[in-house]
Design a protein around this motif. Structure first.
Motif, PDB file in Angstrom:
ATOM      1  N   PHE A 217       0.891  -1.081   0.026  1.00 36.07           N
ATOM      2  CA  PHE A 217      -0.060  -0.179  -0.005  1.00 36.07           C
ATOM      3  C   PHE A 217       0.772   1.288   0.114  1.00 36.07           C
ATOM      4  CE2 PHE A 217      -2.835  -3.136   1.858  1.00 36.07           C
ATOM      5  CZ  PHE A 217      -4.050  -3.033   1.157  1.00 36.07           C
ATOM      6  N   LYS A 218       2.053   1.191   0.101  1.00 35.06           N
ATOM      7  CA  LYS A 218       2.945   2.238   0.234  1.00 35.06           C
ATOM      8  C   LYS A 218       3.260   3.104   1.489  1.00 35.06           C
ATOM      9  CE  LYS A 218       4.881   6.251  -2.750  1.00 35.06           C
ATOM     10  NZ  LYS A 218       4.614   7.195  -3.815  1.00 35.06           N
ATOM     11  N   LYS A 219       1.935   3.428   1.769  1.00 36.61           N
ATOM     12  CA  LYS A 219       1.799   4.120   3.251  1.00 36.61           C
ATOM     13  C   LYS A 219       0.844   3.449   4.146  1.00 36.61           C
ATOM     14  CE  LYS A 219       0.824   8.065   1.272  1.00 36.61           C
ATOM     15  NZ  LYS A 219       0.630   9.629   1.122  1.00 36.61           N
ATOM     16  N   VAL A 220       1.229   2.942   5.125  1.00 38.40           N
ATOM     17  CA  VAL A 220       0.173   2.376   6.379  1.00 38.40           C
ATOM     18  C   VAL A 220       0.718   2.629   7.597  1.00 38.40           C
ATOM     19  CG1 VAL A 220       0.306   0.179   4.769  1.00 38.40           C
ATOM     20  CG2 VAL A 220       1.708   0.153   6.671  1.00 38.40           C
ATOM     21  N   ALA A 251      11.336   5.691   0.850  1.00 40.80           N
ATOM     22  CA  ALA A 251      11.481   6.881   1.890  1.00 40.80           C
ATOM     23  C   ALA A 251      12.815   6.484   2.750  1.00 40.80           C
ATOM     24  CB  ALA A 251      10.346   6.992   2.725  1.00 40.80           C
ATOM     25  N   ASP A 252      13.500   7.746   2.872  1.00 45.11           N
ATOM     26  CA  ASP A 252      14.593   7.499   3.761  1.00 45.11           C
ATOM     27  C   ASP A 252      14.511   8.094   5.323  1.00 45.11           C
ATOM     28  OD1 ASP A 252      15.046  10.124   3.282  1.00 45.11           O
ATOM     29  OD2 ASP A 252      16.528   9.896   1.675  1.00 45.11           O
ATOM     30  N   GLN A 389      15.222   4.313   9.301  1.00 42.95           N
ATOM     31  CA  GLN A 389      15.163   3.890   8.124  1.00 42.95           C
ATOM     32  C   GLN A 389      15.629   2.278   8.239  1.00 42.95           C
ATOM     33  OE1 GLN A 389      17.341   5.843   5.044  1.00 42.95           O
ATOM     34  NE2 GLN A 389      17.334   3.929   3.311  1.00 42.95           N
ATOM     35  N   ARG A 390      14.611   1.648   7.582  1.00 44.15           N
ATOM     36  CA  ARG A 390      14.938   0.077   7.615  1.00 44.15           C
ATOM     37  C   ARG A 390      15.977  -0.562   6.831  1.00 44.15           C
ATOM     38  NH1 ARG A 390      11.852   1.356  12.031  1.00 44.15           N
ATOM     39  NH2 ARG A 390       9.899   1.448  11.799  1.00 44.15           N
ATOM     40  N   GLU A 391      16.604  -1.510   7.172  1.00 49.55           N
ATOM     41  CA  GLU A 391      17.495  -2.194   6.369  1.00 49.55           C
ATOM     42  C   GLU A 391      16.764  -2.885   5.178  1.00 49.55           C
ATOM     43  OE1 GLU A 391      20.437  -2.642   4.443  1.00 49.55           O
ATOM     44  OE2 GLU A 391      21.107  -2.300   6.405  1.00 49.55           O
ATOM     45  N   GLU A 392      17.086  -2.583   4.000  1.00 52.94           N
ATOM     46  CA  GLU A 392      16.357  -2.962   2.898  1.00 52.94           C
ATOM     47  C   GLU A 392      17.334  -4.175   1.846  1.00 52.94           C
ATOM     48  OE1 GLU A 392      18.674   0.039   0.400  1.00 52.94           O
ATOM     49  OE2 GLU A 392      17.894  -0.300   2.569  1.00 52.94           O
ATOM     50  N   ARG A 393      18.447  -4.200   2.511  1.00 55.76           N
ATOM     51  CA  ARG A 393      19.464  -4.976   1.675  1.00 55.76           C
ATOM     52  C   ARG A 393      19.456  -6.487   2.377  1.00 55.76           C
ATOM     53  NH1 ARG A 393      24.082  -0.587   2.384  1.00 55.76           N
ATOM     54  NH2 ARG A 393      22.936  -0.530   4.428  1.00 55.76           N
ATOM     55  N   LYS A 424      13.682   0.972  -0.609  1.00 51.50           N
ATOM     56  CA  LYS A 424      14.073   1.594   0.669  1.00 51.50           C
ATOM     57  C   LYS A 424      12.839   2.145   1.279  1.00 51.50           C
ATOM     58  CE  LYS A 424      14.549   6.188  -1.159  1.00 51.50           C
ATOM     59  NZ  LYS A 424      15.366   7.507  -1.545  1.00 51.50           N
ATOM     60  N   HIS A 425      12.805   1.873   2.670  1.00 52.04           N
ATOM     61  CA  HIS A 425      11.592   2.319   3.524  1.00 52.04           C
ATOM     62  C   HIS A 425      11.947   2.660   4.934  1.00 52.04           C
ATOM     63  CE1 HIS A 425      12.095  -2.051   4.141  1.00 52.04           C
ATOM     64  NE2 HIS A 425      11.157  -1.811   5.101  1.00 52.04           N
ATOM     65  N   ALA A 426      11.108   3.250   5.526  1.00 48.59           N
ATOM     66  CA  ALA A 426      11.234   3.922   7.011  1.00 48.59           C
ATOM     67  C   ALA A 426       9.905   3.957   7.646  1.00 48.59           C
ATOM     68  CB  ALA A 426      11.902   5.139   6.739  1.00 48.59           C
ATOM     69  N   GLY A 427      10.169   4.007   9.122  1.00 46.30           N
ATOM     70  CA  GLY A 427       8.994   4.237   9.981  1.00 46.30           C
ATOM     71  C   GLY A 427       9.326   4.533  11.193  1.00 46.30           C
ATOM     72  N   PHE A 428       8.421   4.725  11.911  1.00 47.32           N
ATOM     73  CA  PHE A 428       8.791   5.181  13.670  1.00 47.32           C
ATOM     74  C   PHE A 428       7.505   4.833  14.485  1.00 47.32           C
ATOM     75  CE2 PHE A 428       6.715   8.927  11.542  1.00 47.32           C
ATOM     76  CZ  PHE A 428       5.586   9.165  12.154  1.00 47.32           C
ATOM     77  N   GLY A 429       7.737   4.956  15.800  1.00 47.70           N
ATOM     78  CA  GLY A 429       6.639   4.624  16.753  1.00 47.70           C
ATOM     79  C   GLY A 429       6.746   5.683  17.768  1.00 47.70           C
TER      80      GLY A 429
END
Length: 460
Positions: A217-220, A251-252, A389-393, A424-429
Motif C-alpha cells: 500500500f506504500k503508506k500504512v 522513503a529514507d 530507515q529500515r535495512e532493505e538489503r 528503501k523504506h522507513a517508519g517510527f513509533g
C-alpha cells in the motif's frame, strides 16, 4: 440536553425550559433554596442548578449527596454578572441513583496517588475528565491525519510469535497447564501441545507486520495496544500502552523525520483548537506555560543532531551529570533533559545511533558503525518518538540478524521482503501515552492511562 450543547447555545435558550441529566458534584442547601453543581461528562465545566422550597420534593432534593445521578428540568436564566454566565432555575428534579456518604470523590483536593486507587471513579474529577478527553481528541486527530494523507490503517496482531525488538521482554500467551507443563525429551517445554503449536506472546510492536503491508500500500500505519514485560517502575514506563507506528515506502530517514514533524504539528494544532477548555485547564493548573510551549513547537523547525555530536555537546559542557555521557552508549533521562531544556531549548532529532544499541532492522550507515535511526526528544517528556530507515538489503539484514541472535529461520518471511521487490523504506513509533503526557504536561504515565498496567499492578 448535553451540557456541551447548552454551553454553545445558552443565549438562544434564555427563558426556555430544558432537561439535563448527570452527576452531582456538590449540593449546597440552605433553608429555602439550594445550589447543585451538575456534571454530565460532555464538557469540563459544571452547570449550576438553583432550586427552592417551591419544589414538591424540596426536602429530599436538599439531601441529595455528592456522586448521585439526577435528572432536572428547568428554565435557562442568564447571569452575566455572576461567576457563571447562566444557570438553570429548577422546576422539577428527580434522583436517579443515590450515592452514600462513603463516596470517595469528595469536593476537595485529592492526591493523584489516591485517585489511582480509585481509577474507576477518577474520570469524574476535573483533572482526569480533561486528561481522557484530550486523549480521545488526540486519537481522533491521529486517525484523521493518516486518513487525509492516504495511509491505510492496519490492525496488526496482538498475539504474535515474533519479537520485533529482539529484547525478549514479552508476555507469554499459553493454554498449557502451568502446574503440569508438558516437556520434550531434552526437558524443555513442549510447545507442540500448546494452542498455537509454538511459543506465542503479546506483541511489543506492530512494525514488522506494517512493513509487509507497506510494500503493498506504500503508506500504512498501526495504532493499537502493545505490551512489555519489563520490570521498570518509572514515571514514563508501563507494561501495556498504545503505539502509533507508520511505515512508508520509497522513503529514507529524512522523509521519516519530515513525517514525524508534520504529524505531531497536525495533532497538536488540532488539540489546541478542539480541546481549548481542557488545554486552558492544563495551562493553568498542571503545567503553566504549556500552551505557549506547544505554540512555540508549532512555529519552530526541529533541530537535528547526530548521536556523536550530542555526546560531544554534553562532554564539552560544564553541566554535572550523575551518569557521564559516553560515545556508543544510550542517553539517560538527564541527558535528554539537558539537550532539550538547556542546550537546544526545544525539541531535537538525535540521529545516526551506534548500531550496537539499536534494533536489528535499522539500516547500517556507510561508516559501518552507526545506523540510520532517529529519536525525537521533547522538553518535559524526553524521548517521544523512535524511528529509523529500515535495512532493505537482504545480505546485510541477514548478517545483522545473526550477529544479534535473531532467529533467521523463524523470520524468513521478514527477510523475503528484501527478496521480492525490495525498496528503501522507513517508519517510527510514537508512544501514545507519552504524546498525551507531552501535550497535557502530566508527568506520570499512570495518570494518562485509564487503567495502568505496571509491575505488580493489574487492578480493575
Amino acid at each position: 440536553m448535553d451540557l456541551y450543547l447548552l454551553d454553545k447555545n445558552y443565549k438562544q435558550l434564555e427563558n426556555k425550559e430544558i432537561t439535563v441529566e448527570g452527576w452531582v458534584r456538590s449540593n449546597r442547601d440552605q433553608k429555602e433554596f439550594g445550589f447543585i453543581a451538575l456534571s454530565d461528562g460532555t464538557t469540563l465545566g459544571t452547570l449550576q442548578l438553583v432550586y427552592d422550597n417551591k419544589l414538591e420534593n424540596f426536602s429530599e432534593v436538599s439531601k441529595i449527596r455528592i456522586g448521585s445521578s439526577i435528572t432536572a428540568k428547568g428554565i435557562v436564566v442568564l447571569t452575566p454578572n455572576a461567576k457563571q454566565l447562566y444557570e438553570l432555575k429548577v422546576t422539577k428534579l428527580k434522583l436517579i441513583g443515590d450515592s452514600p456518604e462513603d463516596y470517595p470523590i469528595q469536593p476537595k483536593r485529592h492526591s493523584r496517588e489516591f485517585l489511582r486507587e480509585q481509577a474507576y471513579l477518577r474520570p469524574r474529577t476535573n483533572l482526569f475528565n480533561a486528561v481522557f478527553r484530550v486523549r480521545s481528541v488526540l486519537a481522533y486527530a491521529i486517525h484523521n491525519y493518516f486518513y487525509e494523507n492516504r495511509f491505510v490503517y492496519l490492525h496488526s496482531p496482538i498475539i504474535t510469535a515474533s519479537d520485533a525488538e529482539g529484547a525478549g521482554d514479552m508476555f507469554q500467551v499459553t493454554t498449557l497447564d502451568l502446574d503440569n507443563l508438558p516437556k520434550t525429551k531434552d526437558k524443555k517445554v513442549d510447545y507442540s501441545q500448546d494452542f498455537f503449536k509454538k511459543a506465542a506472546h503479546l506483541t511489543v510492536s506492530g512494525q514488522l507486520e506494517a512493513e509487509t503491508f507497506a510494500t503493498a500500500f506504500k503508506k500504512v500505519y498501526t495504532f493499537g495496544p502493545t505490551f512489555r514485560a519489563e520490570n521498570s517502575n518509572t514515571q514514563r514506563h508501563a507494561s501495556e500502552f498504545w503505539m502509533i507506528e507508520p511505515e512508508i515506502c520509497f522513503a529514507d530517514l529524512n522523509d521519516d523525520m519530515a513525517l514525524i514533524e508534520d504529524l505531531l504539528k497536525y495533532v497538536i494544532r488540532y488539540v489546541l483548537k478542539h480541546a481549548k477548555e481542557e488545554m486552558d485547564f492544563f495551562d493553568k493548573f498542571v503545567a503553566k506555560g504549556k500552551i505557549k510551549e506547544l505554540e512555540a513547537f508549532l512555529d519552530s523547525k526541529i533541530a537535528v543532531c547526530t548521536h556523536k555530536n550530542a555526546i560531544k555537546i554534553m562532554k564539552e559542557s560544564d553541566h554535572k551529570f550523575t551518569e557521564k555521557p559516553e560515545y556508543g552508549k544510550d542517553l539517560a533521562t538527564e541527558h535528554e533533559k539537558y539537550l532539550t531544556d538547556i542546550h537546544f531549548k526545544g525539541p531535537v532529532f538525535v540521529i545516526d545511533w551506534p548500531k550496537d544499541i539499536k534494533a536489528f532492522y535499522m539500516r547500517l550507515n556507510e561508516d559501518g558503525e552507526t545506523v540510520a535511526a532517529v529519536d525525537l526528544l521533547v522538553p518535559g517528556c524526553g524521548e517521544l518518538v523512535g524511528g529509523s530507515q529500515r535495512e532493505e538489503r537482504y545480505d546485510l539484514l541477514e548478517k545483522r540478524m545473526k550477529e544479534m541472535n535473531v532467529p533467521v529461520d523463524e523470520m524468513q518471511w521478514y527477510l523475503n521482503l528484501r527478496k521480492y521487490g525490495t525498496v528503501k523504506h522507513a517508519g517510527f513509533g510514537i508512544g501514545f501515552e507519552r504524546l498525551v503526557m507531552y501535550v497535557t504536561g502530566i508527568e506520570n504515565i499512570r495518570d494518562v492511562l485509564p487503567y495502568p498496567r505496571t509491575p505488580g499492578n493489574c487492578e480493575y
